[in-house]
Design an enzyme around this catalytic site. Structure first.
Site, PDB file in Angstrom:
ATOM      1  CB  VAL A  72      -0.945  -0.004   1.212  1.00  0.00           C
ATOM      2  CG1 VAL A  72      -1.702   1.320   1.316  1.00  0.00           C
ATOM      3  CG2 VAL A  72      -1.936  -1.167   1.110  1.00  0.00           C
ATOM      4  CG  ASP A 106       9.741  -0.031   4.386  1.00  0.00           C
ATOM      5  OD1 ASP A 106      10.232  -1.063   4.895  1.00  0.00           O
ATOM      6  OD2 ASP A 106       8.600   0.019   3.910  1.00  0.00           O
ATOM      7  CB  SER A 133      -0.543  -6.146   8.416  1.00  0.00           C
ATOM      8  OG  SER A 133       0.329  -6.678   7.429  1.00  0.00           O
ATOM      9  CB  THR A 188      -7.256  -2.470   9.712  1.00  0.00           C
ATOM     10  OG1 THR A 188      -7.959  -3.668   9.349  1.00  0.00           O
ATOM     11  CG2 THR A 188      -7.072  -2.472  11.222  1.00  0.00           C
ATOM     12  CE1 TYR A 190      -2.922  -4.877  11.211  1.00  0.00           C
ATOM     13  CE2 TYR A 190      -5.034  -5.869  10.632  1.00  0.00           C
ATOM     14  CZ  TYR A 190      -4.029  -4.949  10.383  1.00  0.00           C
ATOM     15  OH  TYR A 190      -4.142  -4.094   9.321  1.00  0.00           O
ATOM     16  CG  HIS A 198      -4.069 -10.521   1.801  1.00  0.00           C
ATOM     17  ND1 HIS A 198      -3.340  -9.382   1.561  1.00  0.00           N
ATOM     18  CD2 HIS A 198      -4.342 -10.513   3.129  1.00  0.00           C
ATOM     19  CE1 HIS A 198      -3.179  -8.713   2.692  1.00  0.00           C
ATOM     20  NE2 HIS A 198      -3.774  -9.384   3.650  1.00  0.00           N
ATOM     21  CB  ALA A 233     -12.436 -20.253  15.699  1.00  0.00           C
TER      22      ALA A 233
END
Length: 338
Positions: free
Chosen positions: A12, A31, A75, A115, A139, A199, A297
């Site tokens: 992102v 970074d 994340s 988020t 998170y 993802h 779960a």
């Protein structure tokens, strides 16, 4: 403006940096490259390698920084349960250090890439900003803590610091692939590259690339039209545009109560796991074997965010809403990197 993008070597953050550069800004990327990639930092941005908390004074101390886009974060939901200290330190302690540096150096604007995991298992859909915040994992809890800290700092600043938090679910697609029309993509494109991939879209595409045998569908008896979970997907270009618009809003002196505005971002509709898999089959031309596995779960059946406030306050409207188009961009990038 002169703008700092933390986490600007990540998925992102790199696309946000590209958009800010294209808008004529000077961009500094911070970074530590623990999960980011040096070659993802867009040409024209200056890279400072280091932990955000450790280099914040160095980067912000020149007196000419107009704002910060804070994308740097840990994340992985599963890892956050196993290593909570890594997430409380990496997300919360680091951001508080950044907030202190913003205050010391009179930096007036902050956009936080938050988020929708802050809401946990929602009571209704689509999720609005006034929904209860009850995160179900470490998170989400750390990102909510950061949102609360930002609100406190902004309120206490007397208007010297104004901030926008953007909450969203699943980011997908890639920037600079030209839609993947020929399936080839561009090696200069900016897309999703995670050492540990969690993802759905990149996992499904890994099957098409022959990097895994099948994709698991966690439950097919959810109260949804086809029995599989429904999730919100937002194209990374639309997400980057929202960050730019949030900075524009702050530059005009606008914002929420107490100088902190929270906006949810969504595609406008949700897509089921089966719909995503079928889109990947269409785009790639691969069969993509799938098997049904037991429910996980804590998985809600439907997670879709309302973007009504973002549309009203930021003037934001997603333009990459077609699922096949989102997948095509991700596929072009994945093939170019395979």
């Amino acid at each position: 403006m002169t703008l700092v993008v933390t986490g600007g070597a990540g998925y992102v953050g790199s696309v946000c940096a590209r958009y800010l550069l294209d808008a004529g800004n000077d961009v500094v990327v911070v970074d530590d490259l623990s999960t980011g990639h040096r070659d993802a930092v867009p040409e024209g941005a200056r890279l400072v390698v280091g932990d955000v908390a450790e280099v914040a004074d160095e980067v912000l101390g020149g007196g000419d920084v107009d704002g910060v886009v804070h994308c740097a974060a840990r994340s992985l939901v599963g890892e956050s349960a196993e290593k909570p200290a890594k997430y409380w330190h990496g997300n919360v302690v680091t951001t508080v250090a950044l907030l202190d540096a913003l205050r010391r150096h009179d930096v007036p604007r902050l956009v936080f890439s938050s988020t929708a995991a802050t809401y946990g298992e929602p009571e209704g859909s689509p999720i609005t900003e006034d929904a209860p915040t009850r995160p179900t994992n470490t998170y989400g809890a750390t990102k909510l803590a950061v949102d609360l800290a930002i609100g406190n700092y902004a309120a206490a600043s007397g208007g010297a610091l104004r901030a926008v938090s953007l909450r969203y679910f699943n980011v997908a697609g890639a920037h600079g692939t030209d839609g993947g029309a020929d399936g080839g993509g561009s090696t200069a494109a900016l897309g999703e590259r995670h050492t540990v991939e969690t993802h759905l879209i990149p996992l499904v595409l890994q099957v098409a690339l022959g990097q895994r045998d099948e994709i698991a569908i966690y439950g097919d008896d959810w109260p949804t039209p086809d029995g599989t979970c429904v999730r919100d997907y937002i194209h990374v270009d639309d997400l980057a545009e929202a960050h730019v618009l949030a900075l524009d809003l702050l530059a005009r002196g606008d914002g929420g109560t107490g100088g902190h505005l929270v906006c949810n971002l969504g595609n406008g509709q949700g897509f089921s796991v089966l719909e995503v898999i079928e889109a990947c089959r269409r785009v790639t031309g691969h069969a993509i074997p799938a098997r049904v596995a037991p429910r996980r779960a804590g998985d809600p059946g439907v997670l879709v965010a309302s973007s009504a406030r973002a549309r009203a306050e930021l003037g934001w409207k997603p333009t990459h809403t077609d699922l096949d188009g989102i997948v095509a961009d991700a596929w072009a990038f994945a093939r170019a990197r395979a």
